[in-house]
Design an enzyme around this catalytic site. Structure first.
Site, PDB file in Angstrom:
ATOM      1  N   ALA A 190      -2.827  38.753 -48.708  1.00  0.00           N
ATOM      2  CA  ALA A 190      -3.557  39.811 -49.398  1.00  0.00           C
ATOM      3  C   ALA A 190      -3.054  41.237 -49.199  1.00  0.00           C
ATOM      4  CB  ALA A 190      -5.042  39.740 -49.012  1.00  0.00           C
ATOM      5  N   ALA A 191      -2.361  41.542 -48.098  1.00  0.00           N
ATOM      6  CA  ALA A 191      -1.968  42.939 -47.865  1.00  0.00           C
ATOM      7  C   ALA A 191      -0.959  43.404 -48.927  1.00  0.00           C
ATOM      8  CB  ALA A 191      -1.367  43.084 -46.468  1.00  0.00           C
ATOM      9  N   PRO A 192      -1.014  44.686 -49.305  1.00  0.00           N
ATOM     10  CA  PRO A 192      -1.870  45.739 -48.753  1.00  0.00           C
ATOM     11  C   PRO A 192      -3.265  45.827 -49.368  1.00  0.00           C
ATOM     12  CG  PRO A 192      -0.354  46.685 -50.334  1.00  0.00           C
ATOM     13  CD  PRO A 192       0.008  45.227 -50.236  1.00  0.00           C
ATOM     14  N   GLY A 193      -3.562  45.014 -50.385  1.00  0.00           N
ATOM     15  CA  GLY A 193      -4.926  44.980 -50.903  1.00  0.00           C
ATOM     16  C   GLY A 193      -5.097  45.291 -52.374  1.00  0.00           C
ATOM     17  N   GLU A 203      -4.414  38.030 -44.320  1.00  0.00           N
ATOM     18  CA  GLU A 203      -3.055  38.538 -44.126  1.00  0.00           C
ATOM     19  C   GLU A 203      -2.575  38.103 -42.751  1.00  0.00           C
ATOM     20  OE1 GLU A 203       0.522  39.825 -44.164  1.00  0.00           O
ATOM     21  OE2 GLU A 203      -0.700  39.950 -46.000  1.00  0.00           O
ATOM     22  N   CYS A 259       6.777  39.016 -56.912  1.00  0.00           N
ATOM     23  CA  CYS A 259       7.380  40.204 -57.533  1.00  0.00           C
ATOM     24  C   CYS A 259       8.901  40.048 -57.505  1.00  0.00           C
ATOM     25  CB  CYS A 259       6.925  41.482 -56.838  1.00  0.00           C
ATOM     26  SG  CYS A 259       7.347  41.575 -55.083  1.00  0.00           S
TER      27      CYS A 259
END
Length: 454
Positions: A110-113, A133, A231
């Site tokens: 999950a980071a950075p959110g 995370e 990504c």
């Protein structure tokens, strides 16, 4: 910018006639975006009065592009959680998952959110969102972003996916795996990412992604939805990873993702078996839309799963501490918070509905951090201020975003008001910003030291 030679050769081979168009992107500035927080304001209405020039992201209703010379991260509205600064193509993954209020949702990496805050806002703070995370340093940024966005239905944990899979088999309605990847879509945004890249690193990432997906599959309910995203442009981490997943778990079905705003299909020809259903996946190319690049795939689990047999969380807060909080609530708030209250030392947190037992897990943030019981008084936490609506506070000090006073408060300075109302909610242009305590004409500043303007 300078790209790794092996990456250039690989993309030329993959893209063929498209390659020149793709590489031309790297001569331009990166694309900037922000996502408005619908928990705090109506995106359409706010954009009309926003202090920035914004244009809509076609595949995200709350997403907007901003111009390179704008600095929304330095505006008080950012600190108030009115928006999250996010690379635009990254907004597509949460839109594909489409969580609803009341769902049980996991953001596994999950980071950075960015995606966590998007999911929580789509859920309207109802249901349960677990944001995990594995890296201890990165999980702190995740918790801060969850707090700033005003999420109250979110549990932030710092665990390995395998640990969660053992604890929560068949538990979640929807799971997002925004997998750690080789970051090819980050090259223009962070040139350092290019220095880490190598063909061997791509293979290493693909192997890690498969291990994470095994855990995700184990935690998904029958009929549950899994969204996988990266990504990066690498077929090994994208189409071929989904190909492996579908062959490993034959009950998974690939679901179509809408190809709008320049989003293109996945590339079956880049799989090892030329799987035709990979067209259902989505590729966001930087030469086809305004964004740095993303891959998204959406799958549904068909196999029956037994009901989850774990324990649910129970209140454990000392009565004296809860009494102090309720006194503060009665004196300072217009509303009553309902839910299971847990204590973490002298701190109190209110859990989301139907929250599982968290004992034994590394919990960084448990629902809504109410504050701290100190002797015979209660000190509200910054998270409570940012989770409130202005009308829910009995006493408010509203400061203009263009004023000297908001800068003073943001820096941690005291303010003079002439009043004596006790705890009050400090707001910026009507949006909650933090706490102050007004005593004999002076407002003592409770804005967190680590978040203050330097």
């Amino acid at each position: 910018m300078r790209l790794p030679e092996a990456f250039v050769a690989k993309m030329k081979k993959l893209l063929d006639e498209e390659a020149d168009e793709f590489f031309a992107v790297y001569e331009n500035e990166k694309i900037n975006g922000l996502r408005v927080n619908p928990l705090k304001t109506d995106p359409g209405a706010w954009v009309k009065t926003a202090p920035f020039s914004l244009s809509p992201v076609p595949f995200c209703p709350t997403g907007f592009y901003y111009e390179p010379d704008e600095q929304p991260g330095k505006h008080p509205y950012h600190a108030a959680g009115l928006y999250y600064i996010q690379e635009p193509s990254a907004m597509a993954a949460a839109e594909a998952l489409q969580p609803e209020p009341g769902d049980t949702v996991l953001d596994l990496c999950a980071a950075p959110g960015g995606k966590t805050t998007q999911l929580g806002a789509m859920m309207k703070n109802r249901g349960l969102l677990v944001a995990n995370e594995i890296h201890p340093k990165r999980v702190k940024a995740l918790a801060e972003n969850v707090e700033r966005f005003g999420l109250t239905n979110t549990i932030v944990v710092n665990e390995a996916p395998e640990t969660l899979a053992e604890r929560f088999p068949g538990f979640f309605d929807k799971i997002l795996v925004d997998a750690p990847c080789s970051g090819e879509g980050m090259f223009r945004k962070e040139e350092e990412a290019a220095s880490f890249w190598s063909p061997a690193y791509v293979e290493e990432c693909a192997a890690r992604q498969r291990r994470i997906l095994e855990s995700a599959y184990a935690m998904l309910k029958e009929g549950g939805i899994l969204v996988y995203s990266t990504c990066t442009f690498s077929p090994e981490e994208n189409e071929q990873t989904i190909e492996w997943l579908l062959e490993t778990y034959d009950d998974l079905r690939l679901l179509p993702i809408a190809k709008i705003g320049g989003i293109e299909p996945g590339r079956p020809e880049w799989t090892k078996t030329n799987r035709s259903d990979l067209v259902h996946a989505a590729r966001l190319w930087p030469h086809r839309l305004k964004g740095e690049g993303h891959f998204v795939a959406k799958l549904q689990k068909q196999r029956p799963t037994p009901p989850w047999s774990g324990r649910w969380a129970k209140a454990n807060a000392p009565k004296a501490a809860v009494r102090l909080y309720r006194q503060f609530e009665q004196q300072s708030l217009q509303t009553v918070q309902h839910g299971t209250i847990l204590s973490f030392g002298s701190h109190l947190a209110m859990l989301p509905d139907r929250c599982p037992d968290l004992s034994g897990l590394k919990v960084v943030r448990a629902g809504l951090h109410l504050g701290e019981a100190k002797k015979e008084r209660f000190e509200p936490n910054h998270a409570l201020a940012l989770a409130l609506r202005t009308e829910e506070a009995k006493h408010v000090l509203d400061l203009s975003s263009a004023s000297r006073e908001i800068v003073q408060y943001w820096r941690g300075e005291t303010l003079s008001t002439g009043g004596d109302r006790g705890w009050l909610l400090v707001t910026v242009d009507g949006f909650p910003f933090g706490w102050g305590k007004e005593v004999k004409g002076t407002v003592k500043n409770f804005y967190p030291k680590g978040l203050r303007l330097i």
